[in-house]
Motif scaffolding. Structure first.
Motif, short mmCIF file in Angstrom:
data_model
loop_
_atom_site.label_atom_id
_atom_site.label_comp_id
_atom_site.label_asym_id
_atom_site.label_seq_id
_atom_site.Cartn_x
_atom_site.Cartn_y
_atom_site.Cartn_z
N THR A 205 0.83 -1.22 0.00
CA THR A 205 0.00 0.00 0.00
C THR A 205 0.86 1.26 0.00
N GLY A 206 2.13 1.13 -0.37
CA GLY A 206 3.01 2.30 -0.42
C GLY A 206 3.17 2.96 0.93
N GLY A 207 3.09 2.16 1.99
CA GLY A 207 3.28 2.69 3.35
C GLY A 207 1.99 3.12 4.03
N ALA A 208 0.88 3.12 3.30
CA ALA A 208 -0.37 3.66 3.87
C ALA A 208 -1.02 2.71 4.87
N GLY A 209 -1.01 1.40 4.60
CA GLY A 209 -1.66 0.44 5.49
C GLY A 209 -3.08 0.12 5.05
N ALA A 210 -3.73 -0.73 5.83
CA ALA A 210 -5.09 -1.19 5.49
C ALA A 210 -6.12 -0.28 6.14
N ASN A 211 -7.17 0.06 5.40
CA ASN A 211 -8.23 0.90 5.96
C ASN A 211 -9.13 0.12 6.91
N VAL A 212 -9.39 -1.15 6.55
CA VAL A 212 -10.23 -2.01 7.40
C VAL A 212 -9.55 -3.38 7.52
N ILE A 213 -9.48 -3.90 8.74
CA ILE A 213 -8.97 -5.26 8.96
C ILE A 213 -10.05 -6.07 9.67
N ASN A 225 -1.80 -5.76 14.12
CA ASN A 225 -2.95 -5.26 13.35
C ASN A 225 -3.02 -3.74 13.41
N VAL A 226 -2.84 -3.18 14.59
CA VAL A 226 -2.92 -1.72 14.72
C VAL A 226 -1.77 -1.07 13.94
N THR A 227 -0.59 -1.69 13.97
CA THR A 227 0.52 -1.17 13.18
C THR A 227 0.20 -1.21 11.68
N ALA A 228 -0.55 -2.23 11.26
CA ALA A 228 -0.86 -2.38 9.83
C ALA A 228 -2.00 -1.49 9.37
N LEU A 229 -2.70 -0.82 10.32
CA LEU A 229 -3.84 0.03 9.95
C LEU A 229 -3.38 1.33 9.32
N ALA A 230 -4.18 1.84 8.41
CA ALA A 230 -3.97 3.17 7.84
C ALA A 230 -4.49 4.23 8.81
N THR A 231 -4.19 5.48 8.55
CA THR A 231 -4.80 6.58 9.30
C THR A 231 -6.32 6.46 9.21
N ALA A 232 -6.99 6.62 10.35
CA ALA A 232 -8.46 6.48 10.43
C ALA A 232 -8.92 5.06 10.07
N GLY A 233 -8.02 4.09 10.26
CA GLY A 233 -8.37 2.70 9.96
C GLY A 233 -9.28 2.09 11.02
N ARG A 234 -9.95 0.99 10.64
CA ARG A 234 -10.87 0.31 11.55
C ARG A 234 -10.49 -1.17 11.62
N LEU A 235 -10.17 -1.62 12.84
CA LEU A 235 -9.86 -3.04 13.09
C LEU A 235 -11.08 -3.67 13.77
N VAL A 236 -11.65 -4.71 13.17
CA VAL A 236 -12.79 -5.40 13.79
C VAL A 236 -12.34 -6.82 14.15
N VAL A 237 -12.35 -7.12 15.44
CA VAL A 237 -11.95 -8.44 15.94
C VAL A 237 -13.21 -9.27 16.11
N ILE A 238 -13.27 -10.42 15.41
CA ILE A 238 -14.46 -11.29 15.56
C ILE A 238 -14.08 -12.68 16.04
N GLY A 239 -12.78 -12.98 16.13
CA GLY A 239 -12.36 -14.31 16.59
C GLY A 239 -11.15 -14.18 17.48
N LEU A 240 -10.94 -15.20 18.31
CA LEU A 240 -9.87 -15.15 19.30
C LEU A 240 -9.02 -16.41 19.21
N LEU A 241 -8.77 -16.87 17.96
CA LEU A 241 -8.02 -18.11 17.77
C LEU A 241 -6.60 -18.00 18.31
N GLY A 242 -6.09 -16.76 18.41
CA GLY A 242 -4.74 -16.55 18.94
C GLY A 242 -4.74 -15.92 20.33
N GLY A 243 -5.77 -16.16 21.11
CA GLY A 243 -5.76 -15.73 22.51
C GLY A 243 -6.57 -14.47 22.77
N VAL A 244 -6.79 -14.20 24.08
CA VAL A 244 -7.73 -13.15 24.48
C VAL A 244 -7.06 -11.94 25.14
#
Ligand SMILES: NC(=O)c1ccc[n+]([C@@H]2O[C@H](COP(=O)([O-])OP(=O)(O)OC[C@H]3O[C@@H](n4cnc5c(N)ncnc54)[C@H](OP(=O)(O)O)[C@@H]3O)[C@@H](O)[C@H]2O)c1
Length: 326
Positions: A205-213, A225-244
């Motif tokens: 993404t040329g350094g921009a990151g993901a808008n939605v994860i 995940n937060v590091t991979a987010l773009a400015t004003a990005g939205r991370l939605v967690v729906i599973g906890l396969l890697g811990g809580v």
């Protein structure tokens, strides 16, 4: 009726077939469905292990989605008649010959989709639509990253995000799974066993990151995940396969003006589920009816082999959905 019970929590053998489970009665606003097929979900595996008890009032039998034919109507049901072919999002009780569903959580079996395959639609479509579109508000031209791209959830998320004109990135654990994601429309393919997803998404993404994860891993991925987010990005967690439990540098979130959201579809009140199902019928069903979005079904098992289906799901070898048929 035939059903799969869980007398004691445990490994896959804890799923015990029976032939004398009482047939449920539809209450007010509910329909009785003669089940053709039931979707298998990770939540069922957790319920079988004793980690995810059914909500109050729900059937103790596993199964969160079915397809079948309406056999009887409870009081005050409008919009459906006996004999209609439907698929439905339910709170439990899908691994059975008959189940009850709120009328507002039923959808017609779409054109081009078989009665059996329709059982693989409600849970993934409602989860993806509610989280990626209603909550995270994914927009055309934005970059969308979904972890577990080859999962039941992932295979639907890729297709719906492409339909709105997003650029889609996926992570998955093998070349074969990534190829399946590419065939569904994914643009950026990341093998998380060999590549660092933060580096890959940042470079792509040329350094921009993901808008939605959309994330199913949870704690293990939170900071990355937060590091991979773009400015004003939205991370939605729906599973906890890697811990809580995880630690997060809030400064990273703050400086990006980003959001972290976590949701559970099963825990939502019936009125919210009805709103989601209505939105799915309006926005997603036309895409399914014209073949632009399809259920991805890896395999069907006879109901009585539910334990084998759970073993396959826990092996994570599958791509898309596993279904039980009656
Ligand atoms: N909150 C909600 O409302 C909601 C609703 C529906 C589903 N979900 C959650 O969404 C997730 C996917 O559900 P599903 O039914 O689609 O399951 P699924 O088809 O079994 O997919 C899960 C995938 O995640 C990957 N995976 C497994 N363990 C992992 C780990 N430790 N780290 C990274 N990836 C891992 C596997 O693919 P790889 O080989 O690529 O690792 C696997 O195929 C589940 O966690 C489920 O509980 C949540």
């Amino acid at each position: 009726m035939r059903a799969i019970t869980i007398p004691e929590p445990g490994e896959a053998d804890a799923l015990v077939p029976t032939t004398d489970e009482p047939t449920p009665m539809p209450g007010a606003g509910e329909v009785l469905i003669k089940v053709a097929a039931a979707g298998v979900n990770r939540a069922d595996v957790m319920q079988r292990k004793g980690f995810y008890p059914p909500p109050a009032g729900a059937s103790a039998l596993p199964g969160l989605e079915v397809s079948g034919v309406i056999e009887a109507l409870g009081a005050d049901v409008t919009g459906w008649v006996i004999g209609d072919e439907v698929c439905a999002l339910i709170d439990g009780g899908g691994y059975a010959e008959y189940t009850v569903a709120p009328a507002a959580q039923c959808l017609p079996v779409p054109a081009r989709v078989s009665l059996v395959d329709a059982a693989g639609l409600p849970e993934v479509v409602c989860t993806v639509w509610s989280n990626v579109f209603l909550t995270a508000n994914l927009q055309p031209g934005e970059v969308f990253l979904v972890h577990g791209g080859s999962s039941g959830i992932g295979t639907m998320a890729i297709q719906l995000a492409k339909q709105v004109g997003a650029t889609v990135a996926v992570t998955a654990g093998s070349a074969e799974k990534l190829e399946a994601c590419r065939a569904l429309g994914a643009d950026i393919l990341i093998n998380y066993r060999e590549q660092d997803f933060v580096e890959e998404i940042t470079a792509a993404t040329g350094g921009a990151g993901a808008n939605v994860i959309l994330d199913v891993v949870g704690a293990k991925y939170l900071e990355r995940n937060v590091t991979a987010l773009a400015t004003a990005g939205r991370l939605v967690v729906i599973g906890l396969l890697g811990g809580v439990k995880a630690e997060l540098n809030l400064n990273t979130l703050l400086s990006k003006r980003a959001a972290v959201i976590a949701t559970s579809l099963r825990a939502r009140p019936a009125a919210e589920k009805a709103t989601i199902v209505a939105a799915v019928r309006e926005h997603v069903w036309p895409l399914v009816e014209r073949g632009a979005v399809t259920p991805v079904v890896q395999r069907t098992y006879p109901l009585e082999q539910a334990a084998d289906a759970h073993r396959e799901m826990e092996s994570s070898a599958h791509i898309g959905k596993l279904l039980l048929t009656l």
